[in-house]
Design a protein around this motif. Structure first.
Motif, PDB file in Angstrom:
ATOM      1  N   THR A 129       0.847  -1.154   0.122  1.00 51.10           N
ATOM      2  CA  THR A 129       0.151   0.102   0.075  1.00 51.10           C
ATOM      3  C   THR A 129       0.963   1.176   0.070  1.00 51.10           C
ATOM      4  OG1 THR A 129      -1.550  -1.157   1.155  1.00 51.10           O
ATOM      5  CG2 THR A 129      -1.921   1.414   0.967  1.00 51.10           C
ATOM      6  N   TRP A 130       0.667   2.135  -0.934  1.00 48.41           N
ATOM      7  CA  TRP A 130       1.173   3.551  -1.062  1.00 48.41           C
ATOM      8  C   TRP A 130       0.312   4.366  -0.975  1.00 48.41           C
ATOM      9  CZ3 TRP A 130       2.737  -0.260  -4.691  1.00 48.41           C
ATOM     10  CH2 TRP A 130       3.861  -0.855  -4.435  1.00 48.41           C
ATOM     11  N   GLU A 131       0.454   5.523   0.142  1.00 43.34           N
ATOM     12  CA  GLU A 131      -0.430   6.512   0.248  1.00 43.34           C
ATOM     13  C   GLU A 131       0.268   7.789   0.097  1.00 43.34           C
ATOM     14  OE1 GLU A 131      -2.700   6.423   4.031  1.00 43.34           O
ATOM     15  OE2 GLU A 131      -2.682   4.224   3.798  1.00 43.34           O
ATOM     16  N   THR A 164      -3.988  10.194  -2.778  1.00 40.83           N
ATOM     17  CA  THR A 164      -4.016   8.921  -3.445  1.00 40.83           C
ATOM     18  C   THR A 164      -3.531   7.736  -2.467  1.00 40.83           C
ATOM     19  OG1 THR A 164      -3.167  10.361  -5.292  1.00 40.83           O
ATOM     20  CG2 THR A 164      -3.057   7.985  -5.533  1.00 40.83           C
ATOM     21  N   ARG A 165      -4.346   6.679  -2.640  1.00 38.62           N
ATOM     22  CA  ARG A 165      -3.899   5.430  -2.159  1.00 38.62           C
ATOM     23  C   ARG A 165      -3.899   4.520  -3.309  1.00 38.62           C
ATOM     24  NH1 ARG A 165      -7.444   3.185   2.588  1.00 38.62           N
ATOM     25  NH2 ARG A 165      -6.513   4.739   3.811  1.00 38.62           N
ATOM     26  N   VAL A 166      -2.794   3.917  -3.277  1.00 35.59           N
ATOM     27  CA  VAL A 166      -2.409   2.675  -4.382  1.00 35.59           C
ATOM     28  C   VAL A 166      -2.436   1.317  -3.559  1.00 35.59           C
ATOM     29  CG1 VAL A 166      -0.940   1.771  -6.231  1.00 35.59           C
ATOM     30  CG2 VAL A 166      -1.418   4.229  -6.028  1.00 35.59           C
ATOM     31  N   TYR A 167      -3.076   0.161  -3.583  1.00 36.30           N
ATOM     32  CA  TYR A 167      -3.216  -0.924  -3.068  1.00 36.30           C
ATOM     33  C   TYR A 167      -2.782  -2.108  -4.140  1.00 36.30           C
ATOM     34  CZ  TYR A 167      -4.515  -5.008  -0.479  1.00 36.30           C
ATOM     35  OH  TYR A 167      -4.724  -6.250   0.202  1.00 36.30           O
ATOM     36  N   VAL A 168      -1.591  -3.092  -3.755  1.00 35.37           N
ATOM     37  CA  VAL A 168      -1.483  -4.029  -4.995  1.00 35.37           C
ATOM     38  C   VAL A 168      -1.384  -5.172  -3.815  1.00 35.37           C
ATOM     39  CG1 VAL A 168       0.431  -4.933  -6.313  1.00 35.37           C
ATOM     40  CG2 VAL A 168       0.063  -2.453  -6.207  1.00 35.37           C
TER      41      VAL A 168
END
Length: 75
Positions: A41-43, A47-51
């Protein structure tokens, strides 16, 4: 291909989706899906990106084993 054949395929696909959904729900109770090691998870500010790499690997292994089991039973 007649209407009966298409109807049977749609019923089989529906049953398969229901079984997969049940497996995901059962696996979710055993393993905390979405919070496994390898889920990134990058915040940022907005924006929040969840892989979910770890979750995808676990689901892939379980579904592969299940499909192989089913195919061996009908051989």
């Amino acid at each position: 291909m007649g209407a009966d054949t298409i109807g049977r395929w749609l019923v089989l696909i529906g049953i398969a989706i229901a079984i997969i959904g049940g497996l995901v729900m059962a696996l979710g109770r055993i393993v905390d899906l979405g919070n496994l090691p390898g889920d990134f998870t990058w915040e940022g500010d907005n924006t929040r990106v969840y892989v979910p790499l770890g979750t995808m690997i676990v689901l892939s292994l379980v579904l592969t084993l299940l499909l192989n089991l089913i195919l061996r039973l009908f051989r």
